[in-house]
Design a protein around this motif. Structure first.
Motif, PDB file in Angstrom:
ATOM      1  N   SER A  35       0.811  -1.227   0.000  1.00 26.43           N
ATOM      2  CA  SER A  35       0.000   0.000   0.000  1.00 26.43           C
ATOM      3  C   SER A  35       0.840   1.271   0.000  1.00 26.43           C
ATOM      4  O   SER A  35       0.297   2.363  -0.163  1.00 26.43           O
ATOM      5  CB  SER A  35      -0.939   0.026   1.212  1.00 26.43           C
ATOM      6  N   HIS A  75      -0.688  -1.340  -6.762  1.00 27.33           N
ATOM      7  CA  HIS A  75      -1.476  -1.117  -5.540  1.00 27.33           C
ATOM      8  C   HIS A  75      -2.965  -1.161  -5.873  1.00 27.33           C
ATOM      9  O   HIS A  75      -3.500  -0.196  -6.436  1.00 27.33           O
ATOM     10  CB  HIS A  75      -1.110   0.225  -4.897  1.00 27.33           C
ATOM     11  N   PRO A  76      -3.619  -2.277  -5.549  1.00 28.59           N
ATOM     12  CA  PRO A  76      -5.076  -2.316  -5.739  1.00 28.59           C
ATOM     13  C   PRO A  76      -5.745  -1.444  -4.685  1.00 28.59           C
ATOM     14  O   PRO A  76      -5.481  -1.600  -3.500  1.00 28.59           O
ATOM     15  CB  PRO A  76      -5.429  -3.798  -5.532  1.00 28.59           C
ATOM     16  N   MET A  77      -6.631  -0.550  -5.144  1.00 31.46           N
ATOM     17  CA  MET A  77      -7.255   0.397  -4.215  1.00 31.46           C
ATOM     18  C   MET A  77      -8.523  -0.205  -3.604  1.00 31.46           C
ATOM     19  O   MET A  77      -9.578   0.418  -3.564  1.00 31.46           O
ATOM     20  CB  MET A  77      -7.563   1.700  -4.942  1.00 31.46           C
ATOM     21  N   THR A  78      -8.376  -1.398  -3.118  1.00 31.59           N
ATOM     22  CA  THR A  78      -9.488  -2.104  -2.474  1.00 31.59           C
ATOM     23  C   THR A  78      -8.917  -3.250  -1.649  1.00 31.59           C
ATOM     24  O   THR A  78      -7.851  -3.778  -1.976  1.00 31.59           O
ATOM     25  CB  THR A  78     -10.459  -2.676  -3.520  1.00 31.59           C
ATOM     26  N   ALA A  79      -9.631  -3.617  -0.603  1.00 30.41           N
ATOM     27  CA  ALA A  79      -9.328  -4.876   0.080  1.00 30.41           C
ATOM     28  C   ALA A  79      -9.629  -6.000  -0.918  1.00 30.41           C
ATOM     29  O   ALA A  79     -10.353  -5.771  -1.894  1.00 30.41           O
ATOM     30  CB  ALA A  79     -10.196  -5.002   1.321  1.00 30.41           C
ATOM     31  N   GLN A 124      -5.696   7.920   1.244  1.00 32.34           N
ATOM     32  CA  GLN A 124      -5.851   6.906   2.299  1.00 32.34           C
ATOM     33  C   GLN A 124      -5.589   7.477   3.700  1.00 32.34           C
ATOM     34  O   GLN A 124      -6.461   7.423   4.555  1.00 32.34           O
ATOM     35  CB  GLN A 124      -4.883   5.740   2.050  1.00 32.34           C
ATOM     36  N   HIS A 160      -8.430   7.753   6.420  1.00 31.09           N
ATOM     37  CA  HIS A 160      -8.426   6.818   7.552  1.00 31.09           C
ATOM     38  C   HIS A 160      -8.283   7.572   8.882  1.00 31.09           C
ATOM     39  O   HIS A 160      -9.011   7.300   9.840  1.00 31.09           O
ATOM     40  CB  HIS A 160      -7.281   5.812   7.413  1.00 31.09           C
ATOM     41  N   ARG A 168     -15.677  -0.151   8.678  1.00 33.24           N
ATOM     42  CA  ARG A 168     -14.860  -0.918   7.730  1.00 33.24           C
ATOM     43  C   ARG A 168     -13.395  -0.927   8.172  1.00 33.24           C
ATOM     44  O   ARG A 168     -12.745  -1.966   8.230  1.00 33.24           O
ATOM     45  CB  ARG A 168     -14.992  -0.285   6.340  1.00 33.24           C
ATOM     46  N   LEU A 194     -11.107  -4.399   9.428  1.00 36.15           N
ATOM     47  CA  LEU A 194     -10.064  -5.047   8.617  1.00 36.15           C
ATOM     48  C   LEU A 194      -8.752  -5.141   9.417  1.00 36.15           C
ATOM     49  O   LEU A 194      -8.747  -4.955  10.620  1.00 36.15           O
ATOM     50  CB  LEU A 194      -9.898  -4.309   7.284  1.00 36.15           C
ATOM     51  N   ILE A 211      -2.385  -2.901   8.605  1.00 33.36           N
ATOM     52  CA  ILE A 211      -2.395  -2.168   7.332  1.00 33.36           C
ATOM     53  C   ILE A 211      -2.676  -0.691   7.586  1.00 33.36           C
ATOM     54  O   ILE A 211      -2.000   0.192   7.057  1.00 33.36           O
ATOM     55  CB  ILE A 211      -3.438  -2.776   6.363  1.00 33.36           C
ATOM     56  N   TYR A 212      -3.674  -0.425   8.451  1.00 30.86           N
ATOM     57  CA  TYR A 212      -4.032   0.979   8.716  1.00 30.86           C
ATOM     58  C   TYR A 212      -2.927   1.696   9.489  1.00 30.86           C
ATOM     59  O   TYR A 212      -2.694   2.892   9.283  1.00 30.86           O
ATOM     60  CB  TYR A 212      -5.389   1.042   9.424  1.00 30.86           C
ATOM     61  N   ILE A 240      -0.021   2.303   6.891  1.00 32.16           N
ATOM     62  CA  ILE A 240      -0.336   3.340   5.898  1.00 32.16           C
ATOM     63  C   ILE A 240      -0.041   4.722   6.487  1.00 32.16           C
ATOM     64  O   ILE A 240       0.424   5.624   5.800  1.00 32.16           O
ATOM     65  CB  ILE A 240      -1.801   3.209   5.421  1.00 32.16           C
TER      66      ILE A 240
HETATM   67  O1  PRE Z   1     -11.835  -1.458   2.567  1.00 31.74           O
HETATM   68  C1  PRE Z   1     -11.526  -1.413   1.382  1.00 31.74           C
HETATM   69  O2  PRE Z   1     -12.054  -2.094   0.516  1.00 31.74           O
HETATM   70  C2  PRE Z   1     -10.421  -0.507   1.008  1.00 31.74           C
HETATM   71  O3  PRE Z   1     -10.530   0.202   0.053  1.00 31.74           O
HETATM   72  C3  PRE Z   1      -9.221  -0.633   1.817  1.00 31.74           C
HETATM   73  C4  PRE Z   1      -8.085   0.333   1.521  1.00 31.74           C
HETATM   74  C5  PRE Z   1      -8.528   1.786   1.726  1.00 31.74           C
HETATM   75  O4  PRE Z   1      -9.266   2.049   2.651  1.00 31.74           O
HETATM   76  O5  PRE Z   1      -8.050   2.670   1.002  1.00 31.74           O
HETATM   77  C6  PRE Z   1      -7.053   0.042   2.508  1.00 31.74           C
HETATM   78  C7  PRE Z   1      -5.800  -0.351   2.210  1.00 31.74           C
HETATM   79  C8  PRE Z   1      -5.405  -0.698   0.846  1.00 31.74           C
HETATM   80  O6  PRE Z   1      -4.151  -0.206   0.552  1.00 31.74           O
HETATM   81  C9  PRE Z   1      -6.374  -0.296  -0.179  1.00 31.74           C
HETATM   82  C10 PRE Z   1      -7.601   0.142   0.127  1.00 31.74           C
END
Ligand code: PRE
Ligand code: NAD
Length: 370
Positions: free
Chosen positions: A89, A109-113, A166, A170, A210, A214, A218-219, A222
């Motif tokens: 990330s 970097h996928p912008m999603t879990a 992010q 967050h 959310r 998770l 990760i949080y 970041i």
């Molecule tokens: O909860 C999700 O689906 C996210 O998008 C998670 C999320 C974000 O909150 O930006 C968190 C860390 C990753 O690097 C990518 C995306």
């Protein structure tokens, strides 16, 4: 370059490692080996370095740069002609570390879990193509198979953007969560606030939930692993402090300053297009939330993924005189696509149970518990 490369995943037992294994196997027909200290049955690091043509790092953010350096030392030049990828990330430190190798290097970097869906369709993927030559055609095939909306960036551009996209988002929601969770700041239990919800509150509370649901590391990483974050957070804290000061003063001058600094100035800065698009997105999400709160609904999975299967289902509603007021598609926690139907107010419960009965055993659709 091998057109059917063997994929090695570092961190194969993790959330993304598991998603990626499924993706490479099912969507690209490739063989995957993985290493993860959490999975005693996984391959050794040496196996990955010897056999994998493409090595993908999907490990904890904080440890990834040092991990990459260790792989480089152990690989000792064997990575030449191979492709190294990561999905961390943050991008500056891991991509810089991978560039110390002799491999071709692309940071992703996928912008999603990890989604419930088999590809990243509809999601954003940041692509930092740091050193790519012979692997270019295969990278294109990978990106096509992932089906994401790709954004090309340097690692620095990525980390600068993520400090806002992010870290700021967050941190803002974690600060909100701390206030909501502070018994001195709220009148009763947290649940007692939800009946008072606006769409904004519901969305913000969902984002906080959310984040808190998770992976905490990760949080944390970041915030702490991106060099551009401290400055962004300092600015955010200063702006919030300014609002609190003005509101605390309560005078006409303070109101005027609030209006100028936070409403008019930002209105102009965002510009008409961004405001109109964001406002429209908010309205659409507002309608979606309103539909989701309507208990007059039924969720149905269509087992047959073919043209016409939705029409067959609609005919059943028609036959039982049920008028559909809303229709949304979503995924169950297990990843099955389902359609959620809302009905007009005059729909009788007996009509809906007749629909459910007709559907049972019809093979057209399966009613899901709400
Ligand atoms: O909860 C999700 O689906 C996210 O998008 C998670 C999320 C974000 O909150 O930006 C968190 C860390 C990753 O690097 C990518 C995306
Ligand atoms: N989950 C997300 O929302 C998300 C989104 C985008 C990017 N990412 C990135 O994906 C990467 C993995 O995230 P995740 O959600 O799968 O985390 P995760 O904690 O579920 O998985 C990480 C895995 O790495 C393993 N690991 C730890 N040390 C290792 C080592 N020395 N060698 C090999 N494996 C090791 C852990 O045992 C774990 O299984 C991170 O870099 C993260 O930034 C995650």
């Amino acid at each position: 370059m091998n057109t059917s490369p063997l994929i090695g995943i570092v961190g194969s037992a993790g959330a993304y490692g598991r998603w990626l294994r499924r993706f490479f196997e099912a969507q690209m027909g490739l063989t995957v080996i993985g290493h993860d200290p959490a999975d005693a049955t996984s391959h050794s690091e040496e196996d990955l370095l010897t056999h994998a043509d493409v090595l993908l790092f999907s490990a904890p953010i904080r440890h990834t740069p040092a991990l990459i350096e260790r792989y480089i030392a152990q690989s000792a030049g064997r990575e030449s002609g191979k492709l190294w990828l990561d999905i961390t990330s943050v991008k500056v430190a891991p991509v810089a570390a991978m560039l110390h190798s002799q491999a071709e290097v692309v940071g992703l970097h996928p912008m999603t879990a990890p989604p419930k869906s088999p590809t990243l369709r509809g999601r954003v993927l940041v692509v930092c193509a740091a050193r790519i030559a012979r692997w270019k055609p295969w990278l294109s095939a990978l990106l096509a198979a992932l089906e994401a909306e790709c954004v090309v960036a340097t690692p620095e551009q990525h980390d600068r953007a993520m400090a806002l996209v992010q870290a700021l988002v967050h941190a803002g929601h974690l600060a909100q969560a701390s206030v909501l969770n502070d018994p001195a700041a709220r009148p009763g239990a947290l649940e007692t606030l939800l009946p008072f919800r606006s769409a904004s509150f519901e969305m913000d509370a969902a984002i906080a939930a959310r984040i808190l649901s998770l992976n905490p590391s990760i949080y944390e990483d970041i915030q702490f692993g991106n060099p551009y974050v401290p400055d962004v957070l300092r600015r955010a804290a200063e702006r919030l402090h300014r609002i609190a000061t003005l509101v605390g003063q309560g005078s006409d001058a303070a109101r005027n300053a609030f209006r100028q600094e936070f409403l008019l100035h930002n209105q102009q800065g965002f510009g008409d297009v961004v405001l109109a698009e964001g406002n429209y997105t908010f309205e659409r999400l507002g309608y979606l939330l309103a539909d989701l709160h309507d208990e007059h609904s039924m969720s149905i999975h269509l087992p047959e993924d073919r043209p016409g299967s939705l029409r067959d289902l609609l005919q059943i509603f028609e036959r039982h005189g049920v008028n559909i007021a809303s229709l949304h598609s979503s995924r169950t926690p297990a990843g099955e696509v389902h359609f959620r139907f809302g009905f007009s107010r005059d729909t009788r419960p007996t009509q809906l149970s007749e629909v459910a009965q007709t559907l049972q055993g019809s093979g057209i659709g399966r009613v899901l518990p709400d």
